[in-house]
Design an enzyme around this catalytic site. Structure first.
Site, PDB file in Angstrom:
ATOM      1  CG  PHE A 234       9.140 -44.256 -57.445  1.00 38.03           C
ATOM      2  CD1 PHE A 234       9.513 -43.517 -56.324  1.00 38.03           C
ATOM      3  CD2 PHE A 234      10.142 -44.833 -58.211  1.00 38.03           C
ATOM      4  CE1 PHE A 234      10.840 -43.350 -55.984  1.00 38.03           C
ATOM      5  CE2 PHE A 234      11.480 -44.689 -57.874  1.00 38.03           C
ATOM      6  CZ  PHE A 234      11.821 -43.940 -56.752  1.00 38.03           C
ATOM      7  CB  SER A 235       7.713 -38.554 -57.248  1.00 43.62           C
ATOM      8  OG  SER A 235       7.335 -37.427 -56.479  1.00 43.62           O
ATOM      9  N   PRO A 236       5.315 -39.439 -55.025  1.00 40.62           N
ATOM     10  CG  PRO A 236       5.351 -38.893 -52.749  1.00 40.62           C
ATOM     11  CD  PRO A 236       6.174 -39.550 -53.826  1.00 40.62           C
ATOM     12  CD1 TRP A 237       6.754 -35.267 -53.444  1.00 40.93           C
ATOM     13  CD2 TRP A 237       4.812 -34.320 -52.870  1.00 40.93           C
ATOM     14  NE1 TRP A 237       6.684 -35.237 -52.072  1.00 40.93           N
ATOM     15  CE2 TRP A 237       5.509 -34.675 -51.693  1.00 40.93           C
ATOM     16  CE3 TRP A 237       3.554 -33.714 -52.771  1.00 40.93           C
ATOM     17  CZ2 TRP A 237       5.002 -34.429 -50.424  1.00 40.93           C
ATOM     18  CZ3 TRP A 237       3.047 -33.477 -51.501  1.00 40.93           C
ATOM     19  CH2 TRP A 237       3.753 -33.836 -50.351  1.00 40.93           C
TER      20      TRP A 237
END
EC number: 5.99.1.4
Length: 199
Positions: A11-14
């Site tokens: 779920f990391s945006p990166w």
């Protein structure tokens, strides 16, 4: 043939903004990728990081500006404030681990599909129906959501311990196994590409 150990949060945006660049780089250099999803929030706790909810507003304001800049730079659509963030990343991580063990599909596409569900589709990646859909879209058996649960849970814990031992502290994080060269962040993928070119 180089080996890239890829530590990341689903779920990391990166992770989302990395897109398929890692897979393109690996293909260019004939490298293999081992996907190692982990519990990012616990990783922060273990390695001196601060969970987003506890960060100073100035840091979170800057983070938002960076997300906006990078999504525009990469021409990737993005919902910057998904509902229910952060979601439960464990089920999606288990699905990736089970899919990697089963083989037969496109693992990179699965990771991208799960991340896209959060950052574009605003869906709950803790729900089985969402993960079944993403598994099927990437060419995997959707039943891995349930059949891979135990194996996934065990590997998920091991990935966190390995990450701490090997100096990982964020997501996405890439380690070239042969040289122990570490690259933190999707904005370091060009450096990973250049390093693989020297091997």
């Amino acid at each position: 043939m180089a080996q890239i150990d890829y530590f990341f949060s689903v779920f990391s945006p990166w992770t989302y903004l990395a897109g398929d660049r890692l897979e393109q780089i690996a293909a260019k250099h004939g490298a293999t990728i081992t996907y190692k999803p982990l519990d990012l929030l616990t990783l922060f706790d273990r390695t001196g990081g601060v969970r987003p909810a506890a960060r100073h507003p100035s840091r979170m304001d800057y983070r938002m500006q960076e997300l906006e800049r990078w999504s525009k730079h990469l021409n990737m659509e993005m919902n910057f404030k998904p509902v229910g963030y952060p979601p439960n990343g464990a089920p999606g991580s288990y699905a990736v681990i089970a899919a990697q063990a089963a083989g037969g599909g496109d693992l990179g596409a699965l990771v991208r599909g799960i991340a896209r569900a959060v950052w574009v589709e605003d869906r709950n990646i803790g729900e089985d129906d969402v993960l079944r859909e993403k598994l099927e879209e990437a060419g995997f058996d959707p039943n891995l959501v349930t059949t891979g649960l135990f194996t996934g849970a065990m590997a998920y814990e091991r990935n966190l311990e390995e990450a701490v031992e090997r100096g990982v502290f964020g997501s996405p994080f890439y380690i070239v196994a042969e040289t122990d060269q570490r690259f933190w962040g999707q904005d370091r993928l060009d450096f990973l590409d250049a390093h693989l070119g020297t091997l």
